[in-house]
Design a protein around this motif. Structure first.
Motif, PDB file in Angstrom:
ATOM      1  N   GLU A 142      -8.030   3.733   5.077  1.00 28.16           N
ATOM      2  CA  GLU A 142      -8.463   2.652   4.196  1.00 28.16           C
ATOM      3  C   GLU A 142      -9.427   3.130   3.115  1.00 28.16           C
ATOM      4  O   GLU A 142      -9.327   2.723   1.960  1.00 28.16           O
ATOM      5  N   LEU A 202      -1.252  -0.058   8.311  1.00 28.35           N
ATOM      6  CA  LEU A 202      -1.694   0.796   7.214  1.00 28.35           C
ATOM      7  C   LEU A 202      -1.263   2.244   7.462  1.00 28.35           C
ATOM      8  O   LEU A 202      -1.566   2.813   8.506  1.00 28.35           O
ATOM      9  N   LEU A 228      -5.363  -6.352   3.476  1.00 31.74           N
ATOM     10  CA  LEU A 228      -5.664  -5.087   4.153  1.00 31.74           C
ATOM     11  C   LEU A 228      -6.215  -5.323   5.559  1.00 31.74           C
ATOM     12  O   LEU A 228      -5.886  -4.576   6.492  1.00 31.74           O
ATOM     13  N   TRP A 236       0.817  -1.216   0.000  1.00 33.81           N
ATOM     14  CA  TRP A 236       0.000   0.000   0.000  1.00 33.81           C
ATOM     15  C   TRP A 236       0.854   1.272   0.000  1.00 33.81           C
ATOM     16  O   TRP A 236       0.341   2.368   0.169  1.00 33.81           O
TER      17      TRP A 236
END
Length: 264
Positions: free
Chosen positions: A173, A169, A160, A139
């Motif tokens: 999101e 992360l 994820l 990501w």
């Protein structure tokens, strides 16, 4: 066999045992392995038990003989697939590097990370440097996001979700999902200062004969060489290269996956 600062004896012994299995003799007893390796049966048994637990060795319940597990077949398929992709892509990568005078790298997904498996370095004095074997999160950066965007939804969701649980992360999101949707729609990703400050990167996905994502191609360089006039040219050249590699890998409908190329 003595253990040194550079090697781990148990790993060397485990590999020695696995190398005893051949096409001519795919099954081996404990005694046969001991005779070939000069290791004690107790040592071999402990190593075989560990290898079997991890799927690298299996034991026939009837004969009690050992053979290689299917985990090795899976790993071999990964290596063979990567080599084929690397060999196919490299001439196209060299051509793209010559056209753009920017560093070009080839990436795949391995163990839920983006891994660089080949790189052609720019000849410019100021250039991006990517190391073969370098790993990064999917990501972050154009190279990772183009792979993550084109994964099947269930696989993308799993990666994820695991990243969220581990608090890994680095982006909201919902923002990431919108970005990934845009990448799928346009067939490429363009980023500035995403993973490396002062640089830009443009990446496009690569597919095989089963229309499955197998990698991505990226061109990257310092931001001072990216003008608004040059940007469309770089995007088209990166996409065209991804298209030609996909076509060479057997993707018969490759051009339809790169919307911008349909206007060329």
């Amino acid at each position: 066999m003595r253990e040194s600062a550079q090697t781990v004896q148990s790993v060397e012994r485990a590999l020695m045992i696995m190398e005893c299995f051949t096409l001519e003799k795919p099954q081996q007893s404990l005694g046969e392995l001991a005779a070939q390796t000069s290791l004690s049966k107790s040592t071999i048994y402990r190593l075989l038990t560990t290898l079997a637990k991890c799927g690298y060795i299996k034991q026939d319940e009837l004969t009690q003989k050992y053979s290689l597990g299917f985990k090795l077949f899976n790993l071999g398929a990964v290596v063979a697939g990567d080599m084929s992709l690397r060999d196919t892509a490299l001439p196209f990568m060299k051509r793209l590097c010559d056209e753009l005078s920017e560093t070009v790298d080839l990436n795949i997904i391995e163990a839920d990370q983006r891994v660089c498996i080949e790189m052609v370095e720019s000849s410019e004095q100021i250039r991006n440097i990517v190391k073969v074997g370098q790993r990064n999160a999917l990501w972050t950066g154009a190279s990772g996001k183009v792979l993550l965007a084109h994964l099947e939804e269930a696989e993308r969701r799993r990666i994820l979700d695991e990243a969220k649980i581990l608090n890994q992360l680095s982006i909201e999101e919902s923002v990431l999902e919108k970005e990934l949707e845009a990448i799928r729609t346009q067939g490429y990703v363009f980023s500035i200062d995403d993973r490396l400050k002062g640089s830009f990167a443009i990446a496009s996905p690569i597919f095989n004969h089963t229309e499955k994502l197998i990698g991505g191609i990226t061109a990257a360089g310092p931001i001072h060489r990216l003008s608004e006039e040059r940007k469309p040219f770089i995007i088209k050249q990166v996409m065209y290269t991804a298209y030609k590699i996909s076509e060479a890998m057997g993707d018969s409908g490759a051009k339809n996956r790169y919307p911008l190329l349909l206007t060329l």
